[in-house]
Design an enzyme around this catalytic site. Sequence first.
Site, PDB file in Angstrom:
ATOM      1  N   ASN A   8       0.872  -1.174   0.000  1.00 51.52           N
ATOM      2  CA  ASN A   8       0.000   0.000   0.000  1.00 51.52           C
ATOM      3  C   ASN A   8       0.909   1.223   0.000  1.00 51.52           C
ATOM      4  OD1 ASN A   8      -1.835   2.026   0.453  1.00 51.52           O
ATOM      5  ND2 ASN A   8      -2.715   1.127   2.315  1.00 51.52           N
ATOM      6  N   ARG A  92      -2.498  -2.048  -3.509  1.00 48.28           N
ATOM      7  CA  ARG A  92      -3.739  -1.294  -3.320  1.00 48.28           C
ATOM      8  C   ARG A  92      -3.651  -0.004  -4.141  1.00 48.28           C
ATOM      9  NH1 ARG A  92      -4.976   3.268   0.860  1.00 48.28           N
ATOM     10  NH2 ARG A  92      -7.152   3.611   0.336  1.00 48.28           N
ATOM     11  N   HIS A 182     -12.928   2.992  -0.295  1.00 44.82           N
ATOM     12  CA  HIS A 182     -13.026   1.936   0.734  1.00 44.82           C
ATOM     13  C   HIS A 182     -13.711   0.680   0.197  1.00 44.82           C
ATOM     14  CE1 HIS A 182     -13.038   5.012   4.295  1.00 44.82           C
ATOM     15  NE2 HIS A 182     -11.808   4.547   4.105  1.00 44.82           N
ATOM     16  N   GLY A 212     -13.419   5.354  10.246  1.00 42.73           N
ATOM     17  CA  GLY A 212     -12.026   5.445  10.703  1.00 42.73           C
ATOM     18  C   GLY A 212     -11.589   6.891  10.647  1.00 42.73           C
ATOM     19  N   ARG A 243     -11.539  15.741   7.466  1.00 45.51           N
ATOM     20  CA  ARG A 243     -12.292  16.081   6.254  1.00 45.51           C
ATOM     21  C   ARG A 243     -13.720  16.496   6.615  1.00 45.51           C
ATOM     22  NH1 ARG A 243     -11.076  10.525   3.368  1.00 45.51           N
ATOM     23  NH2 ARG A 243      -8.910  10.413   4.032  1.00 45.51           N
ATOM     24  N   ASP A 285      -8.673  12.945  16.215  1.00 41.22           N
ATOM     25  CA  ASP A 285      -8.805  11.570  16.692  1.00 41.22           C
ATOM     26  C   ASP A 285     -10.092  11.426  17.519  1.00 41.22           C
ATOM     27  OD1 ASP A 285      -6.616   9.074  17.254  1.00 41.22           O
ATOM     28  OD2 ASP A 285      -8.339   9.237  18.604  1.00 41.22           O
ATOM     29  N   ARG A 287     -10.999   9.319  19.690  1.00 37.80           N
ATOM     30  CA  ARG A 287     -10.821   9.061  21.129  1.00 37.80           C
ATOM     31  C   ARG A 287     -10.640  10.357  21.912  1.00 37.80           C
ATOM     32  NH1 ARG A 287      -6.600   4.401  19.922  1.00 37.80           N
ATOM     33  NH2 ARG A 287      -6.313   5.892  18.266  1.00 37.80           N
ATOM     34  N   GLU A 336     -15.242  -0.410  14.904  1.00 35.21           N
ATOM     35  CA  GLU A 336     -14.886  -1.642  15.615  1.00 35.21           C
ATOM     36  C   GLU A 336     -14.718  -1.420  17.111  1.00 35.21           C
ATOM     37  OE1 GLU A 336     -11.448  -3.470  13.686  1.00 35.21           O
ATOM     38  OE2 GLU A 336     -12.304  -2.914  11.753  1.00 35.21           O
ATOM     39  N   ASN A 337     -14.403  -0.173  17.495  1.00 32.06           N
ATOM     40  CA  ASN A 337     -14.024   0.069  18.895  1.00 32.06           C
ATOM     41  C   ASN A 337     -14.901   1.022  19.685  1.00 32.06           C
ATOM     42  OD1 ASN A 337     -11.422  -1.452  19.004  1.00 32.06           O
ATOM     43  ND2 ASN A 337     -10.958  -0.077  17.302  1.00 32.06           N
ATOM     44  N   GLU A 387      -8.397  -5.247   4.726  1.00 30.31           N
ATOM     45  CA  GLU A 387      -8.240  -4.957   3.296  1.00 30.31           C
ATOM     46  C   GLU A 387      -7.053  -5.705   2.696  1.00 30.31           C
ATOM     47  OE1 GLU A 387      -9.254  -0.462   2.738  1.00 30.31           O
ATOM     48  OE2 GLU A 387      -8.975  -0.864   4.854  1.00 30.31           O
TER      49      GLU A 387
HETATM   50  P1  ADP Z   1      -7.644   4.870   9.086  1.00 27.07           P
HETATM   51  O1  ADP Z   1      -8.831   5.431   8.387  1.00 27.07           O
HETATM   52  O2  ADP Z   1      -6.452   5.785   9.099  1.00 27.07           O
HETATM   53  O3  ADP Z   1      -7.310   3.441   8.707  1.00 27.07           O
HETATM   54  P2  ADP Z   1      -8.589   3.703  11.574  1.00 27.07           P
HETATM   55  O4  ADP Z   1      -9.560   2.793  10.885  1.00 27.07           O
HETATM   56  O5  ADP Z   1      -7.448   3.074  12.282  1.00 27.07           O
HETATM   57  O6  ADP Z   1      -8.054   4.839  10.621  1.00 27.07           O
HETATM   58  O7  ADP Z   1      -9.431   4.567  12.610  1.00 27.07           O
HETATM   59  C1  ADP Z   1      -8.864   5.580  13.379  1.00 27.07           C
HETATM   60  C2  ADP Z   1      -9.953   6.174  14.258  1.00 27.07           C
HETATM   61  O8  ADP Z   1     -10.448   5.154  15.134  1.00 27.07           O
HETATM   62  C3  ADP Z   1      -9.448   7.304  15.138  1.00 27.07           C
HETATM   63  O9  ADP Z   1     -10.366   8.393  15.115  1.00 27.07           O
HETATM   64  C4  ADP Z   1      -9.450   6.667  16.513  1.00 27.07           C
HETATM   65  O10 ADP Z   1      -9.696   7.585  17.545  1.00 27.07           O
HETATM   66  C5  ADP Z   1     -10.596   5.695  16.412  1.00 27.07           C
HETATM   67  N1  ADP Z   1     -10.471   4.669  17.454  1.00 27.07           N
HETATM   68  C6  ADP Z   1      -9.523   3.723  17.577  1.00 27.07           C
HETATM   69  N2  ADP Z   1      -9.694   3.017  18.726  1.00 27.07           N
HETATM   70  C7  ADP Z   1     -10.778   3.538  19.331  1.00 27.07           C
HETATM   71  C8  ADP Z   1     -11.481   3.277  20.547  1.00 27.07           C
HETATM   72  N3  ADP Z   1     -11.080   2.315  21.372  1.00 27.07           N
HETATM   73  N4  ADP Z   1     -12.557   4.023  20.834  1.00 27.07           N
HETATM   74  C9  ADP Z   1     -12.956   5.015  20.015  1.00 27.07           C
HETATM   75  N5  ADP Z   1     -12.364   5.318  18.854  1.00 27.07           N
HETATM   76  C10 ADP Z   1     -11.284   4.608  18.519  1.00 27.07           C
END
Ligand code: ADP
Length: 401
Positions: A8, A92, A182, A212, A243, A285, A287, A336-337, A387
């Site tokens: 990638n 990719r 995506h 993400g 964005r 971010d 988080r 996912e999180n 991916e």
């Molecule tokens: P990318 O699009 O760069 O691949 P990711 O899919 O890794 O990014 O997603 C990054 C985002 O996921 C960030 O905004 C991060 O804060 C959020 N994230 C990661 N872990 C957690 C979590 N445990 N709780 C909330 N948000 C999370």
Amino acid sequence: MNLVLVVNAGSSSLKYQLLNMEDESVIAKGNCDRIGIGGHVSHKVPATGYVYDEDCNFPTHTEAFEKLVEVLTTGENKVIDSMNEISAVGHRIVQGAEIFDKACLVTEDVIKQIDDLSELAPVHNHPHALALWACSKVLPKETPQVVVFDTAFHQTMPAKAYLFGLPYEDYLNYHVRRYGFHGTSHRFVSGALATAMGKDIKDLKIVSCHLGNGSSITAVNGGKSVDTSMGFTPLDGIIMGTRCGAVDPSAVTYVMGKHGFTPHEMSEYMNKKSGFLGLSGVSSDNRDVCAAAEAGNERAVMTSDILQYQIKKYIGSYTAAMNGVDAVIFTGGIGENSVEVREAVCEDMSFFGIELDKELNKTVRGKLCKISTPESKVEVWVVPTNEELLIARDTLALING
Ligand code: ADP
């Protein structure tokens, strides 16, 4: 072993994974970054826990590929003896436009076509082409290379979903339309969901939410993308880390005038200074934004509200577009999180038959799991995306005919 190297490449980085396709395990992975501005490699071998970091000199992608070959094939922590052991390389590629609706083998013409599409994806396609030339130079001539496009999955969208309200000539002459991105992720998670549900994907209507740093939502009907939130570029749709997502086009020209921005400056503003970062003033971010919201920061609360509301609206509109929905997928770092985002999005969705198991939702992070109640008419799932694995599978499928 049946080894596939997945690459990638960006303008200054070259992320890679070497996969053993016998069991789909990752043999080594890493990133050669700071290309053109220095150079650094970080390399990992998951099976042994070996980690290697080094500052390097990468004037171009070619030197980065040479380093990649070196870390894979030399020293006591090498994972292979020679690059000849690799069956194929899968790359990719972000923008395939209307030319590429599926993965294909790399030829000189294909690299030129990818480079010619740089006007539509300046940040991505030219670096992809540079990396493809570099890879052809460094790797054995007989190693097949395959390109897998982010846009290809969305080529099944009907014209009513991909055309904008601009004069039709702009589509004909300048290829201005919704391409969507995506695609590899949406295809991977919808396939994985069908397997988990024990259903044929042809019988499923899915809304796939990839959330993400960049986020997109896709309506997948019978395994095909029928609409998606990202557009001509990955800027459209919902708010993202930096964005802005969809904005009234008149607001764009108005803000340009107010700031005295050139088109390029306005593009940077919308791509790098907006979204969570610009709205919250805290961070790009999720988080950090959630933590600030919990601590009472009103702009952070508002940013989270906007994100959740926009996702909810897409689920509603894609349910209308498909005349129903069987399952909603959450994937990507946030999907996912983030327990909070999933809960807020699924709140007050009883009209659609969506009922989240809130206690179960709290326990699910980064693993495949159904998080709706048994009574919920629509199933809600967390499906981790992968991916690289799908690129490796596509690559292998293509070279095996
Ligand atoms: P990318 O699009 O760069 O691949 P990711 O899919 O890794 O990014 O997603 C990054 C985002 O996921 C960030 O905004 C991060 O804060 C959020 N994230 C990661 N872990 C957690 C979590 N445990 N709780 C909330 N948000 C999370």
